[in-house]
Design a protein around this motif. Structure first.
Motif, PDB file in Angstrom:
ATOM      1  N   THR A 272      -5.597   5.862   2.207  1.00  0.00           N
ATOM      2  CA  THR A 272      -4.712   4.890   2.581  1.00  0.00           C
ATOM      3  C   THR A 272      -4.977   3.881   1.511  1.00  0.00           C
ATOM      4  N   SER A 273      -3.804   3.530   0.794  1.00  0.00           N
ATOM      5  CA  SER A 273      -3.796   2.818  -0.444  1.00  0.00           C
ATOM      6  C   SER A 273      -2.759   1.510  -0.455  1.00  0.00           C
ATOM      7  N   ILE A 274      -3.513   0.371  -1.278  1.00  0.00           N
ATOM      8  CA  ILE A 274      -2.738  -0.793  -1.473  1.00  0.00           C
ATOM      9  C   ILE A 274      -2.484  -0.817  -2.894  1.00  0.00           C
ATOM     10  N   TYR A 275      -1.168  -0.947  -3.458  1.00  0.00           N
ATOM     11  CA  TYR A 275      -1.191  -0.900  -4.845  1.00  0.00           C
ATOM     12  C   TYR A 275      -0.808  -2.537  -5.182  1.00  0.00           C
ATOM     13  N   TYR A 276      -1.054  -2.955  -6.539  1.00  0.00           N
ATOM     14  CA  TYR A 276      -0.984  -4.228  -6.918  1.00  0.00           C
ATOM     15  C   TYR A 276      -0.458  -4.166  -8.622  1.00  0.00           C
ATOM     16  N   ARG A 277      -0.192  -5.052  -9.056  1.00  0.00           N
ATOM     17  CA  ARG A 277       0.527  -5.237 -10.462  1.00  0.00           C
ATOM     18  C   ARG A 277      -0.100  -6.448 -11.381  1.00  0.00           C
ATOM     19  N   ASP A 278      -0.948  -6.035 -12.310  1.00  0.00           N
ATOM     20  CA  ASP A 278      -1.730  -7.244 -12.884  1.00  0.00           C
ATOM     21  C   ASP A 278      -0.544  -8.107 -13.622  1.00  0.00           C
ATOM     22  N   PRO A 279      -0.956  -9.117 -14.482  1.00  0.00           N
ATOM     23  CA  PRO A 279      -0.197  -9.883 -15.111  1.00  0.00           C
ATOM     24  C   PRO A 279       0.504  -9.176 -16.386  1.00  0.00           C
ATOM     25  N   ASP A 280      -0.079  -8.110 -16.905  1.00  0.00           N
ATOM     26  CA  ASP A 280       0.500  -7.299 -18.038  1.00  0.00           C
ATOM     27  C   ASP A 280       1.340  -6.252 -17.558  1.00  0.00           C
ATOM     28  N   GLY A 281       1.411  -6.097 -16.060  1.00  0.00           N
ATOM     29  CA  GLY A 281       2.230  -4.960 -15.611  1.00  0.00           C
ATOM     30  C   GLY A 281       1.653  -3.654 -15.247  1.00  0.00           C
ATOM     31  N   ASN A 282       0.066  -3.665 -15.424  1.00  0.00           N
ATOM     32  CA  ASN A 282      -0.625  -2.464 -15.068  1.00  0.00           C
ATOM     33  C   ASN A 282      -0.676  -2.430 -13.535  1.00  0.00           C
ATOM     34  N   GLN A 283      -0.650  -1.347 -13.179  1.00  0.00           N
ATOM     35  CA  GLN A 283      -1.042  -0.964 -11.703  1.00  0.00           C
ATOM     36  C   GLN A 283      -2.281  -0.804 -11.243  1.00  0.00           C
ATOM     37  N   ILE A 284      -2.499  -1.398 -10.119  1.00  0.00           N
ATOM     38  CA  ILE A 284      -3.903  -1.224  -9.512  1.00  0.00           C
ATOM     39  C   ILE A 284      -3.839  -0.631  -8.327  1.00  0.00           C
ATOM     40  N   GLU A 285      -4.906   0.426  -7.799  1.00  0.00           N
ATOM     41  CA  GLU A 285      -4.691   1.090  -6.587  1.00  0.00           C
ATOM     42  C   GLU A 285      -6.071   0.525  -5.972  1.00  0.00           C
ATOM     43  N   THR A 286      -5.919   0.017  -4.667  1.00  0.00           N
ATOM     44  CA  THR A 286      -7.114  -0.043  -4.122  1.00  0.00           C
ATOM     45  C   THR A 286      -6.922   0.884  -2.666  1.00  0.00           C
ATOM     46  N   GLN A 287      -8.020   1.643  -2.415  1.00  0.00           N
ATOM     47  CA  GLN A 287      -7.952   2.591  -1.499  1.00  0.00           C
ATOM     48  C   GLN A 287      -9.026   2.899  -0.526  1.00  0.00           C
ATOM     49  N   TYR A 288      -8.962   3.593   0.476  1.00  0.00           N
ATOM     50  CA  TYR A 288      -9.954   3.947   1.318  1.00  0.00           C
ATOM     51  C   TYR A 288      -9.508   5.224   1.575  1.00  0.00           C
ATOM     52  N   ASP A 289     -10.684   6.101   1.398  1.00  0.00           N
ATOM     53  CA  ASP A 289     -10.767   7.702   1.753  1.00  0.00           C
ATOM     54  C   ASP A 289     -10.527   8.049   3.167  1.00  0.00           C
ATOM     55  N   ASN A 290      -9.400   8.541   3.458  1.00  0.00           N
ATOM     56  CA  ASN A 290      -9.165   8.852   5.014  1.00  0.00           C
ATOM     57  C   ASN A 290     -10.010  10.080   5.617  1.00  0.00           C
ATOM     58  N   PHE A 291     -10.594  10.878   4.554  1.00  0.00           N
ATOM     59  CA  PHE A 291     -11.482  12.014   5.149  1.00  0.00           C
ATOM     60  C   PHE A 291     -12.743  11.644   4.856  1.00  0.00           C
ATOM     61  N   SER A 292     -13.699  11.846   5.719  1.00  0.00           N
ATOM     62  CA  SER A 292     -15.448  11.715   5.317  1.00  0.00           C
ATOM     63  C   SER A 292     -15.825  12.868   4.353  1.00  0.00           C
ATOM     64  N   ASP A 293     -15.077  13.970   4.302  1.00  0.00           N
ATOM     65  CA  ASP A 293     -15.602  14.939   3.575  1.00  0.00           C
ATOM     66  C   ASP A 293     -14.625  15.494   2.516  1.00  0.00           C
ATOM     67  N   PRO A 294     -14.883  15.603   1.154  1.00  0.00           N
ATOM     68  CA  PRO A 294     -13.825  16.028   0.328  1.00  0.00           C
ATOM     69  C   PRO A 294     -13.187  17.427   0.538  1.00  0.00           C
ATOM     70  N   ALA A 295     -13.890  18.241   1.262  1.00  0.00           N
ATOM     71  CA  ALA A 295     -13.247  19.673   1.575  1.00  0.00           C
ATOM     72  C   ALA A 295     -12.049  19.180   2.795  1.00  0.00           C
ATOM     73  N   GLN A 296     -12.313  18.171   3.432  1.00  0.00           N
ATOM     74  CA  GLN A 296     -11.255  18.138   4.314  1.00  0.00           C
ATOM     75  C   GLN A 296      -9.912  17.518   3.792  1.00  0.00           C
TER      76      GLN A 296
END
Length: 194
Positions: free
Chosen positions: A117-141
């Motif tokens: 689950t992610s929320i994206y932003y844009r910095d003053p130079d136009g670079n995108q930043i993703e902030t996220q939470y891993d929805n699965f506790s196990d990478p295999a899932q």
């Protein structure tokens, strides 16, 4: 155990972690202030051409370098699409969203990709930043979901409203129920990426 530096390689040894990202800018002060606010970061070192920032135990996670002659970013050129930062819980992701909102930093795009689950932003130079939470506790899932028919049909995700999620969490809904992606069928790239 001795390392055999001359052994034939079938694969390159992977690094143990991603240490930092360096961004070239023509707007050093504004970028430094933005990342301090955005990440809750502290300045480790700063001069007229460099800023090193950290928000954890690493000596720096983000470095900014002001290089003479640097031109504004072309949104359609090749290069880094975004930097992603992970939070330990959906509540932490949404708390940081609210704190940024109080500072006037508004999201570009909230989306449940499925694995995150992610929320994206844009910095003053136009670079995108993703902030996220891993929805699965196990990478295999997460890998299993990414191999599914649903993900193949829609690898982009489903938009969500962070304020709605906050309201639902306050009313007692579980993070697990909010992070389960709703399937909407095929979806192409959103406008802000094109």
């Amino acid at each position: 155990m001795a390392i055999d530096f001359d052994a034939p390689a079938t694969a390159v040894k992977s690094p143990s972690k991603l240490a930092h990202v360096v961004l070239r800018t023509n707007n050093l002060k504004a970028m430094s202030q933005y990342y301090q606010n955005f990440l809750g970061a502290r300045v480790v070192h700063e001069n007229e051409m460099l800023v090193f920032l950290s928000y954890d135990d690493e000596h720096h996670r983000i470095a900014l370098v002001q290089v003479p002659g640097t031109q504004a970013k072309l949104p359609t050129s090749c290069g880094l699409e975004h930097i992603a930062f992970t939070f330990d819980s959906l509540s932490d992701l949404l708390l940081a969203y609210r704190q940024r909102k109080q500072k006037g930093v508004l999201p570009l795009w909230p989306v449940n990709h499925g694995p995150t689950t992610s929320i994206y932003y844009r910095d003053p130079d136009g670079n995108q930043i993703e902030t996220q939470y891993d929805n699965f506790s196990d990478p295999a899932q997460a890998n299993e979901f990414m191999s599914s028919k649903e993900f193949a049909e829609n690898p982009i995700g489903v938009d969500f409203d962070p304020e709605d999620y906050i309201t639902r969490l306050k009313k007692g809904e579980s993070e697990e129920s909010l992070t389960k992606r709703i399937e909407i069928g095929p979806r192409g790239l959103p406008e802000h990426i094109q």
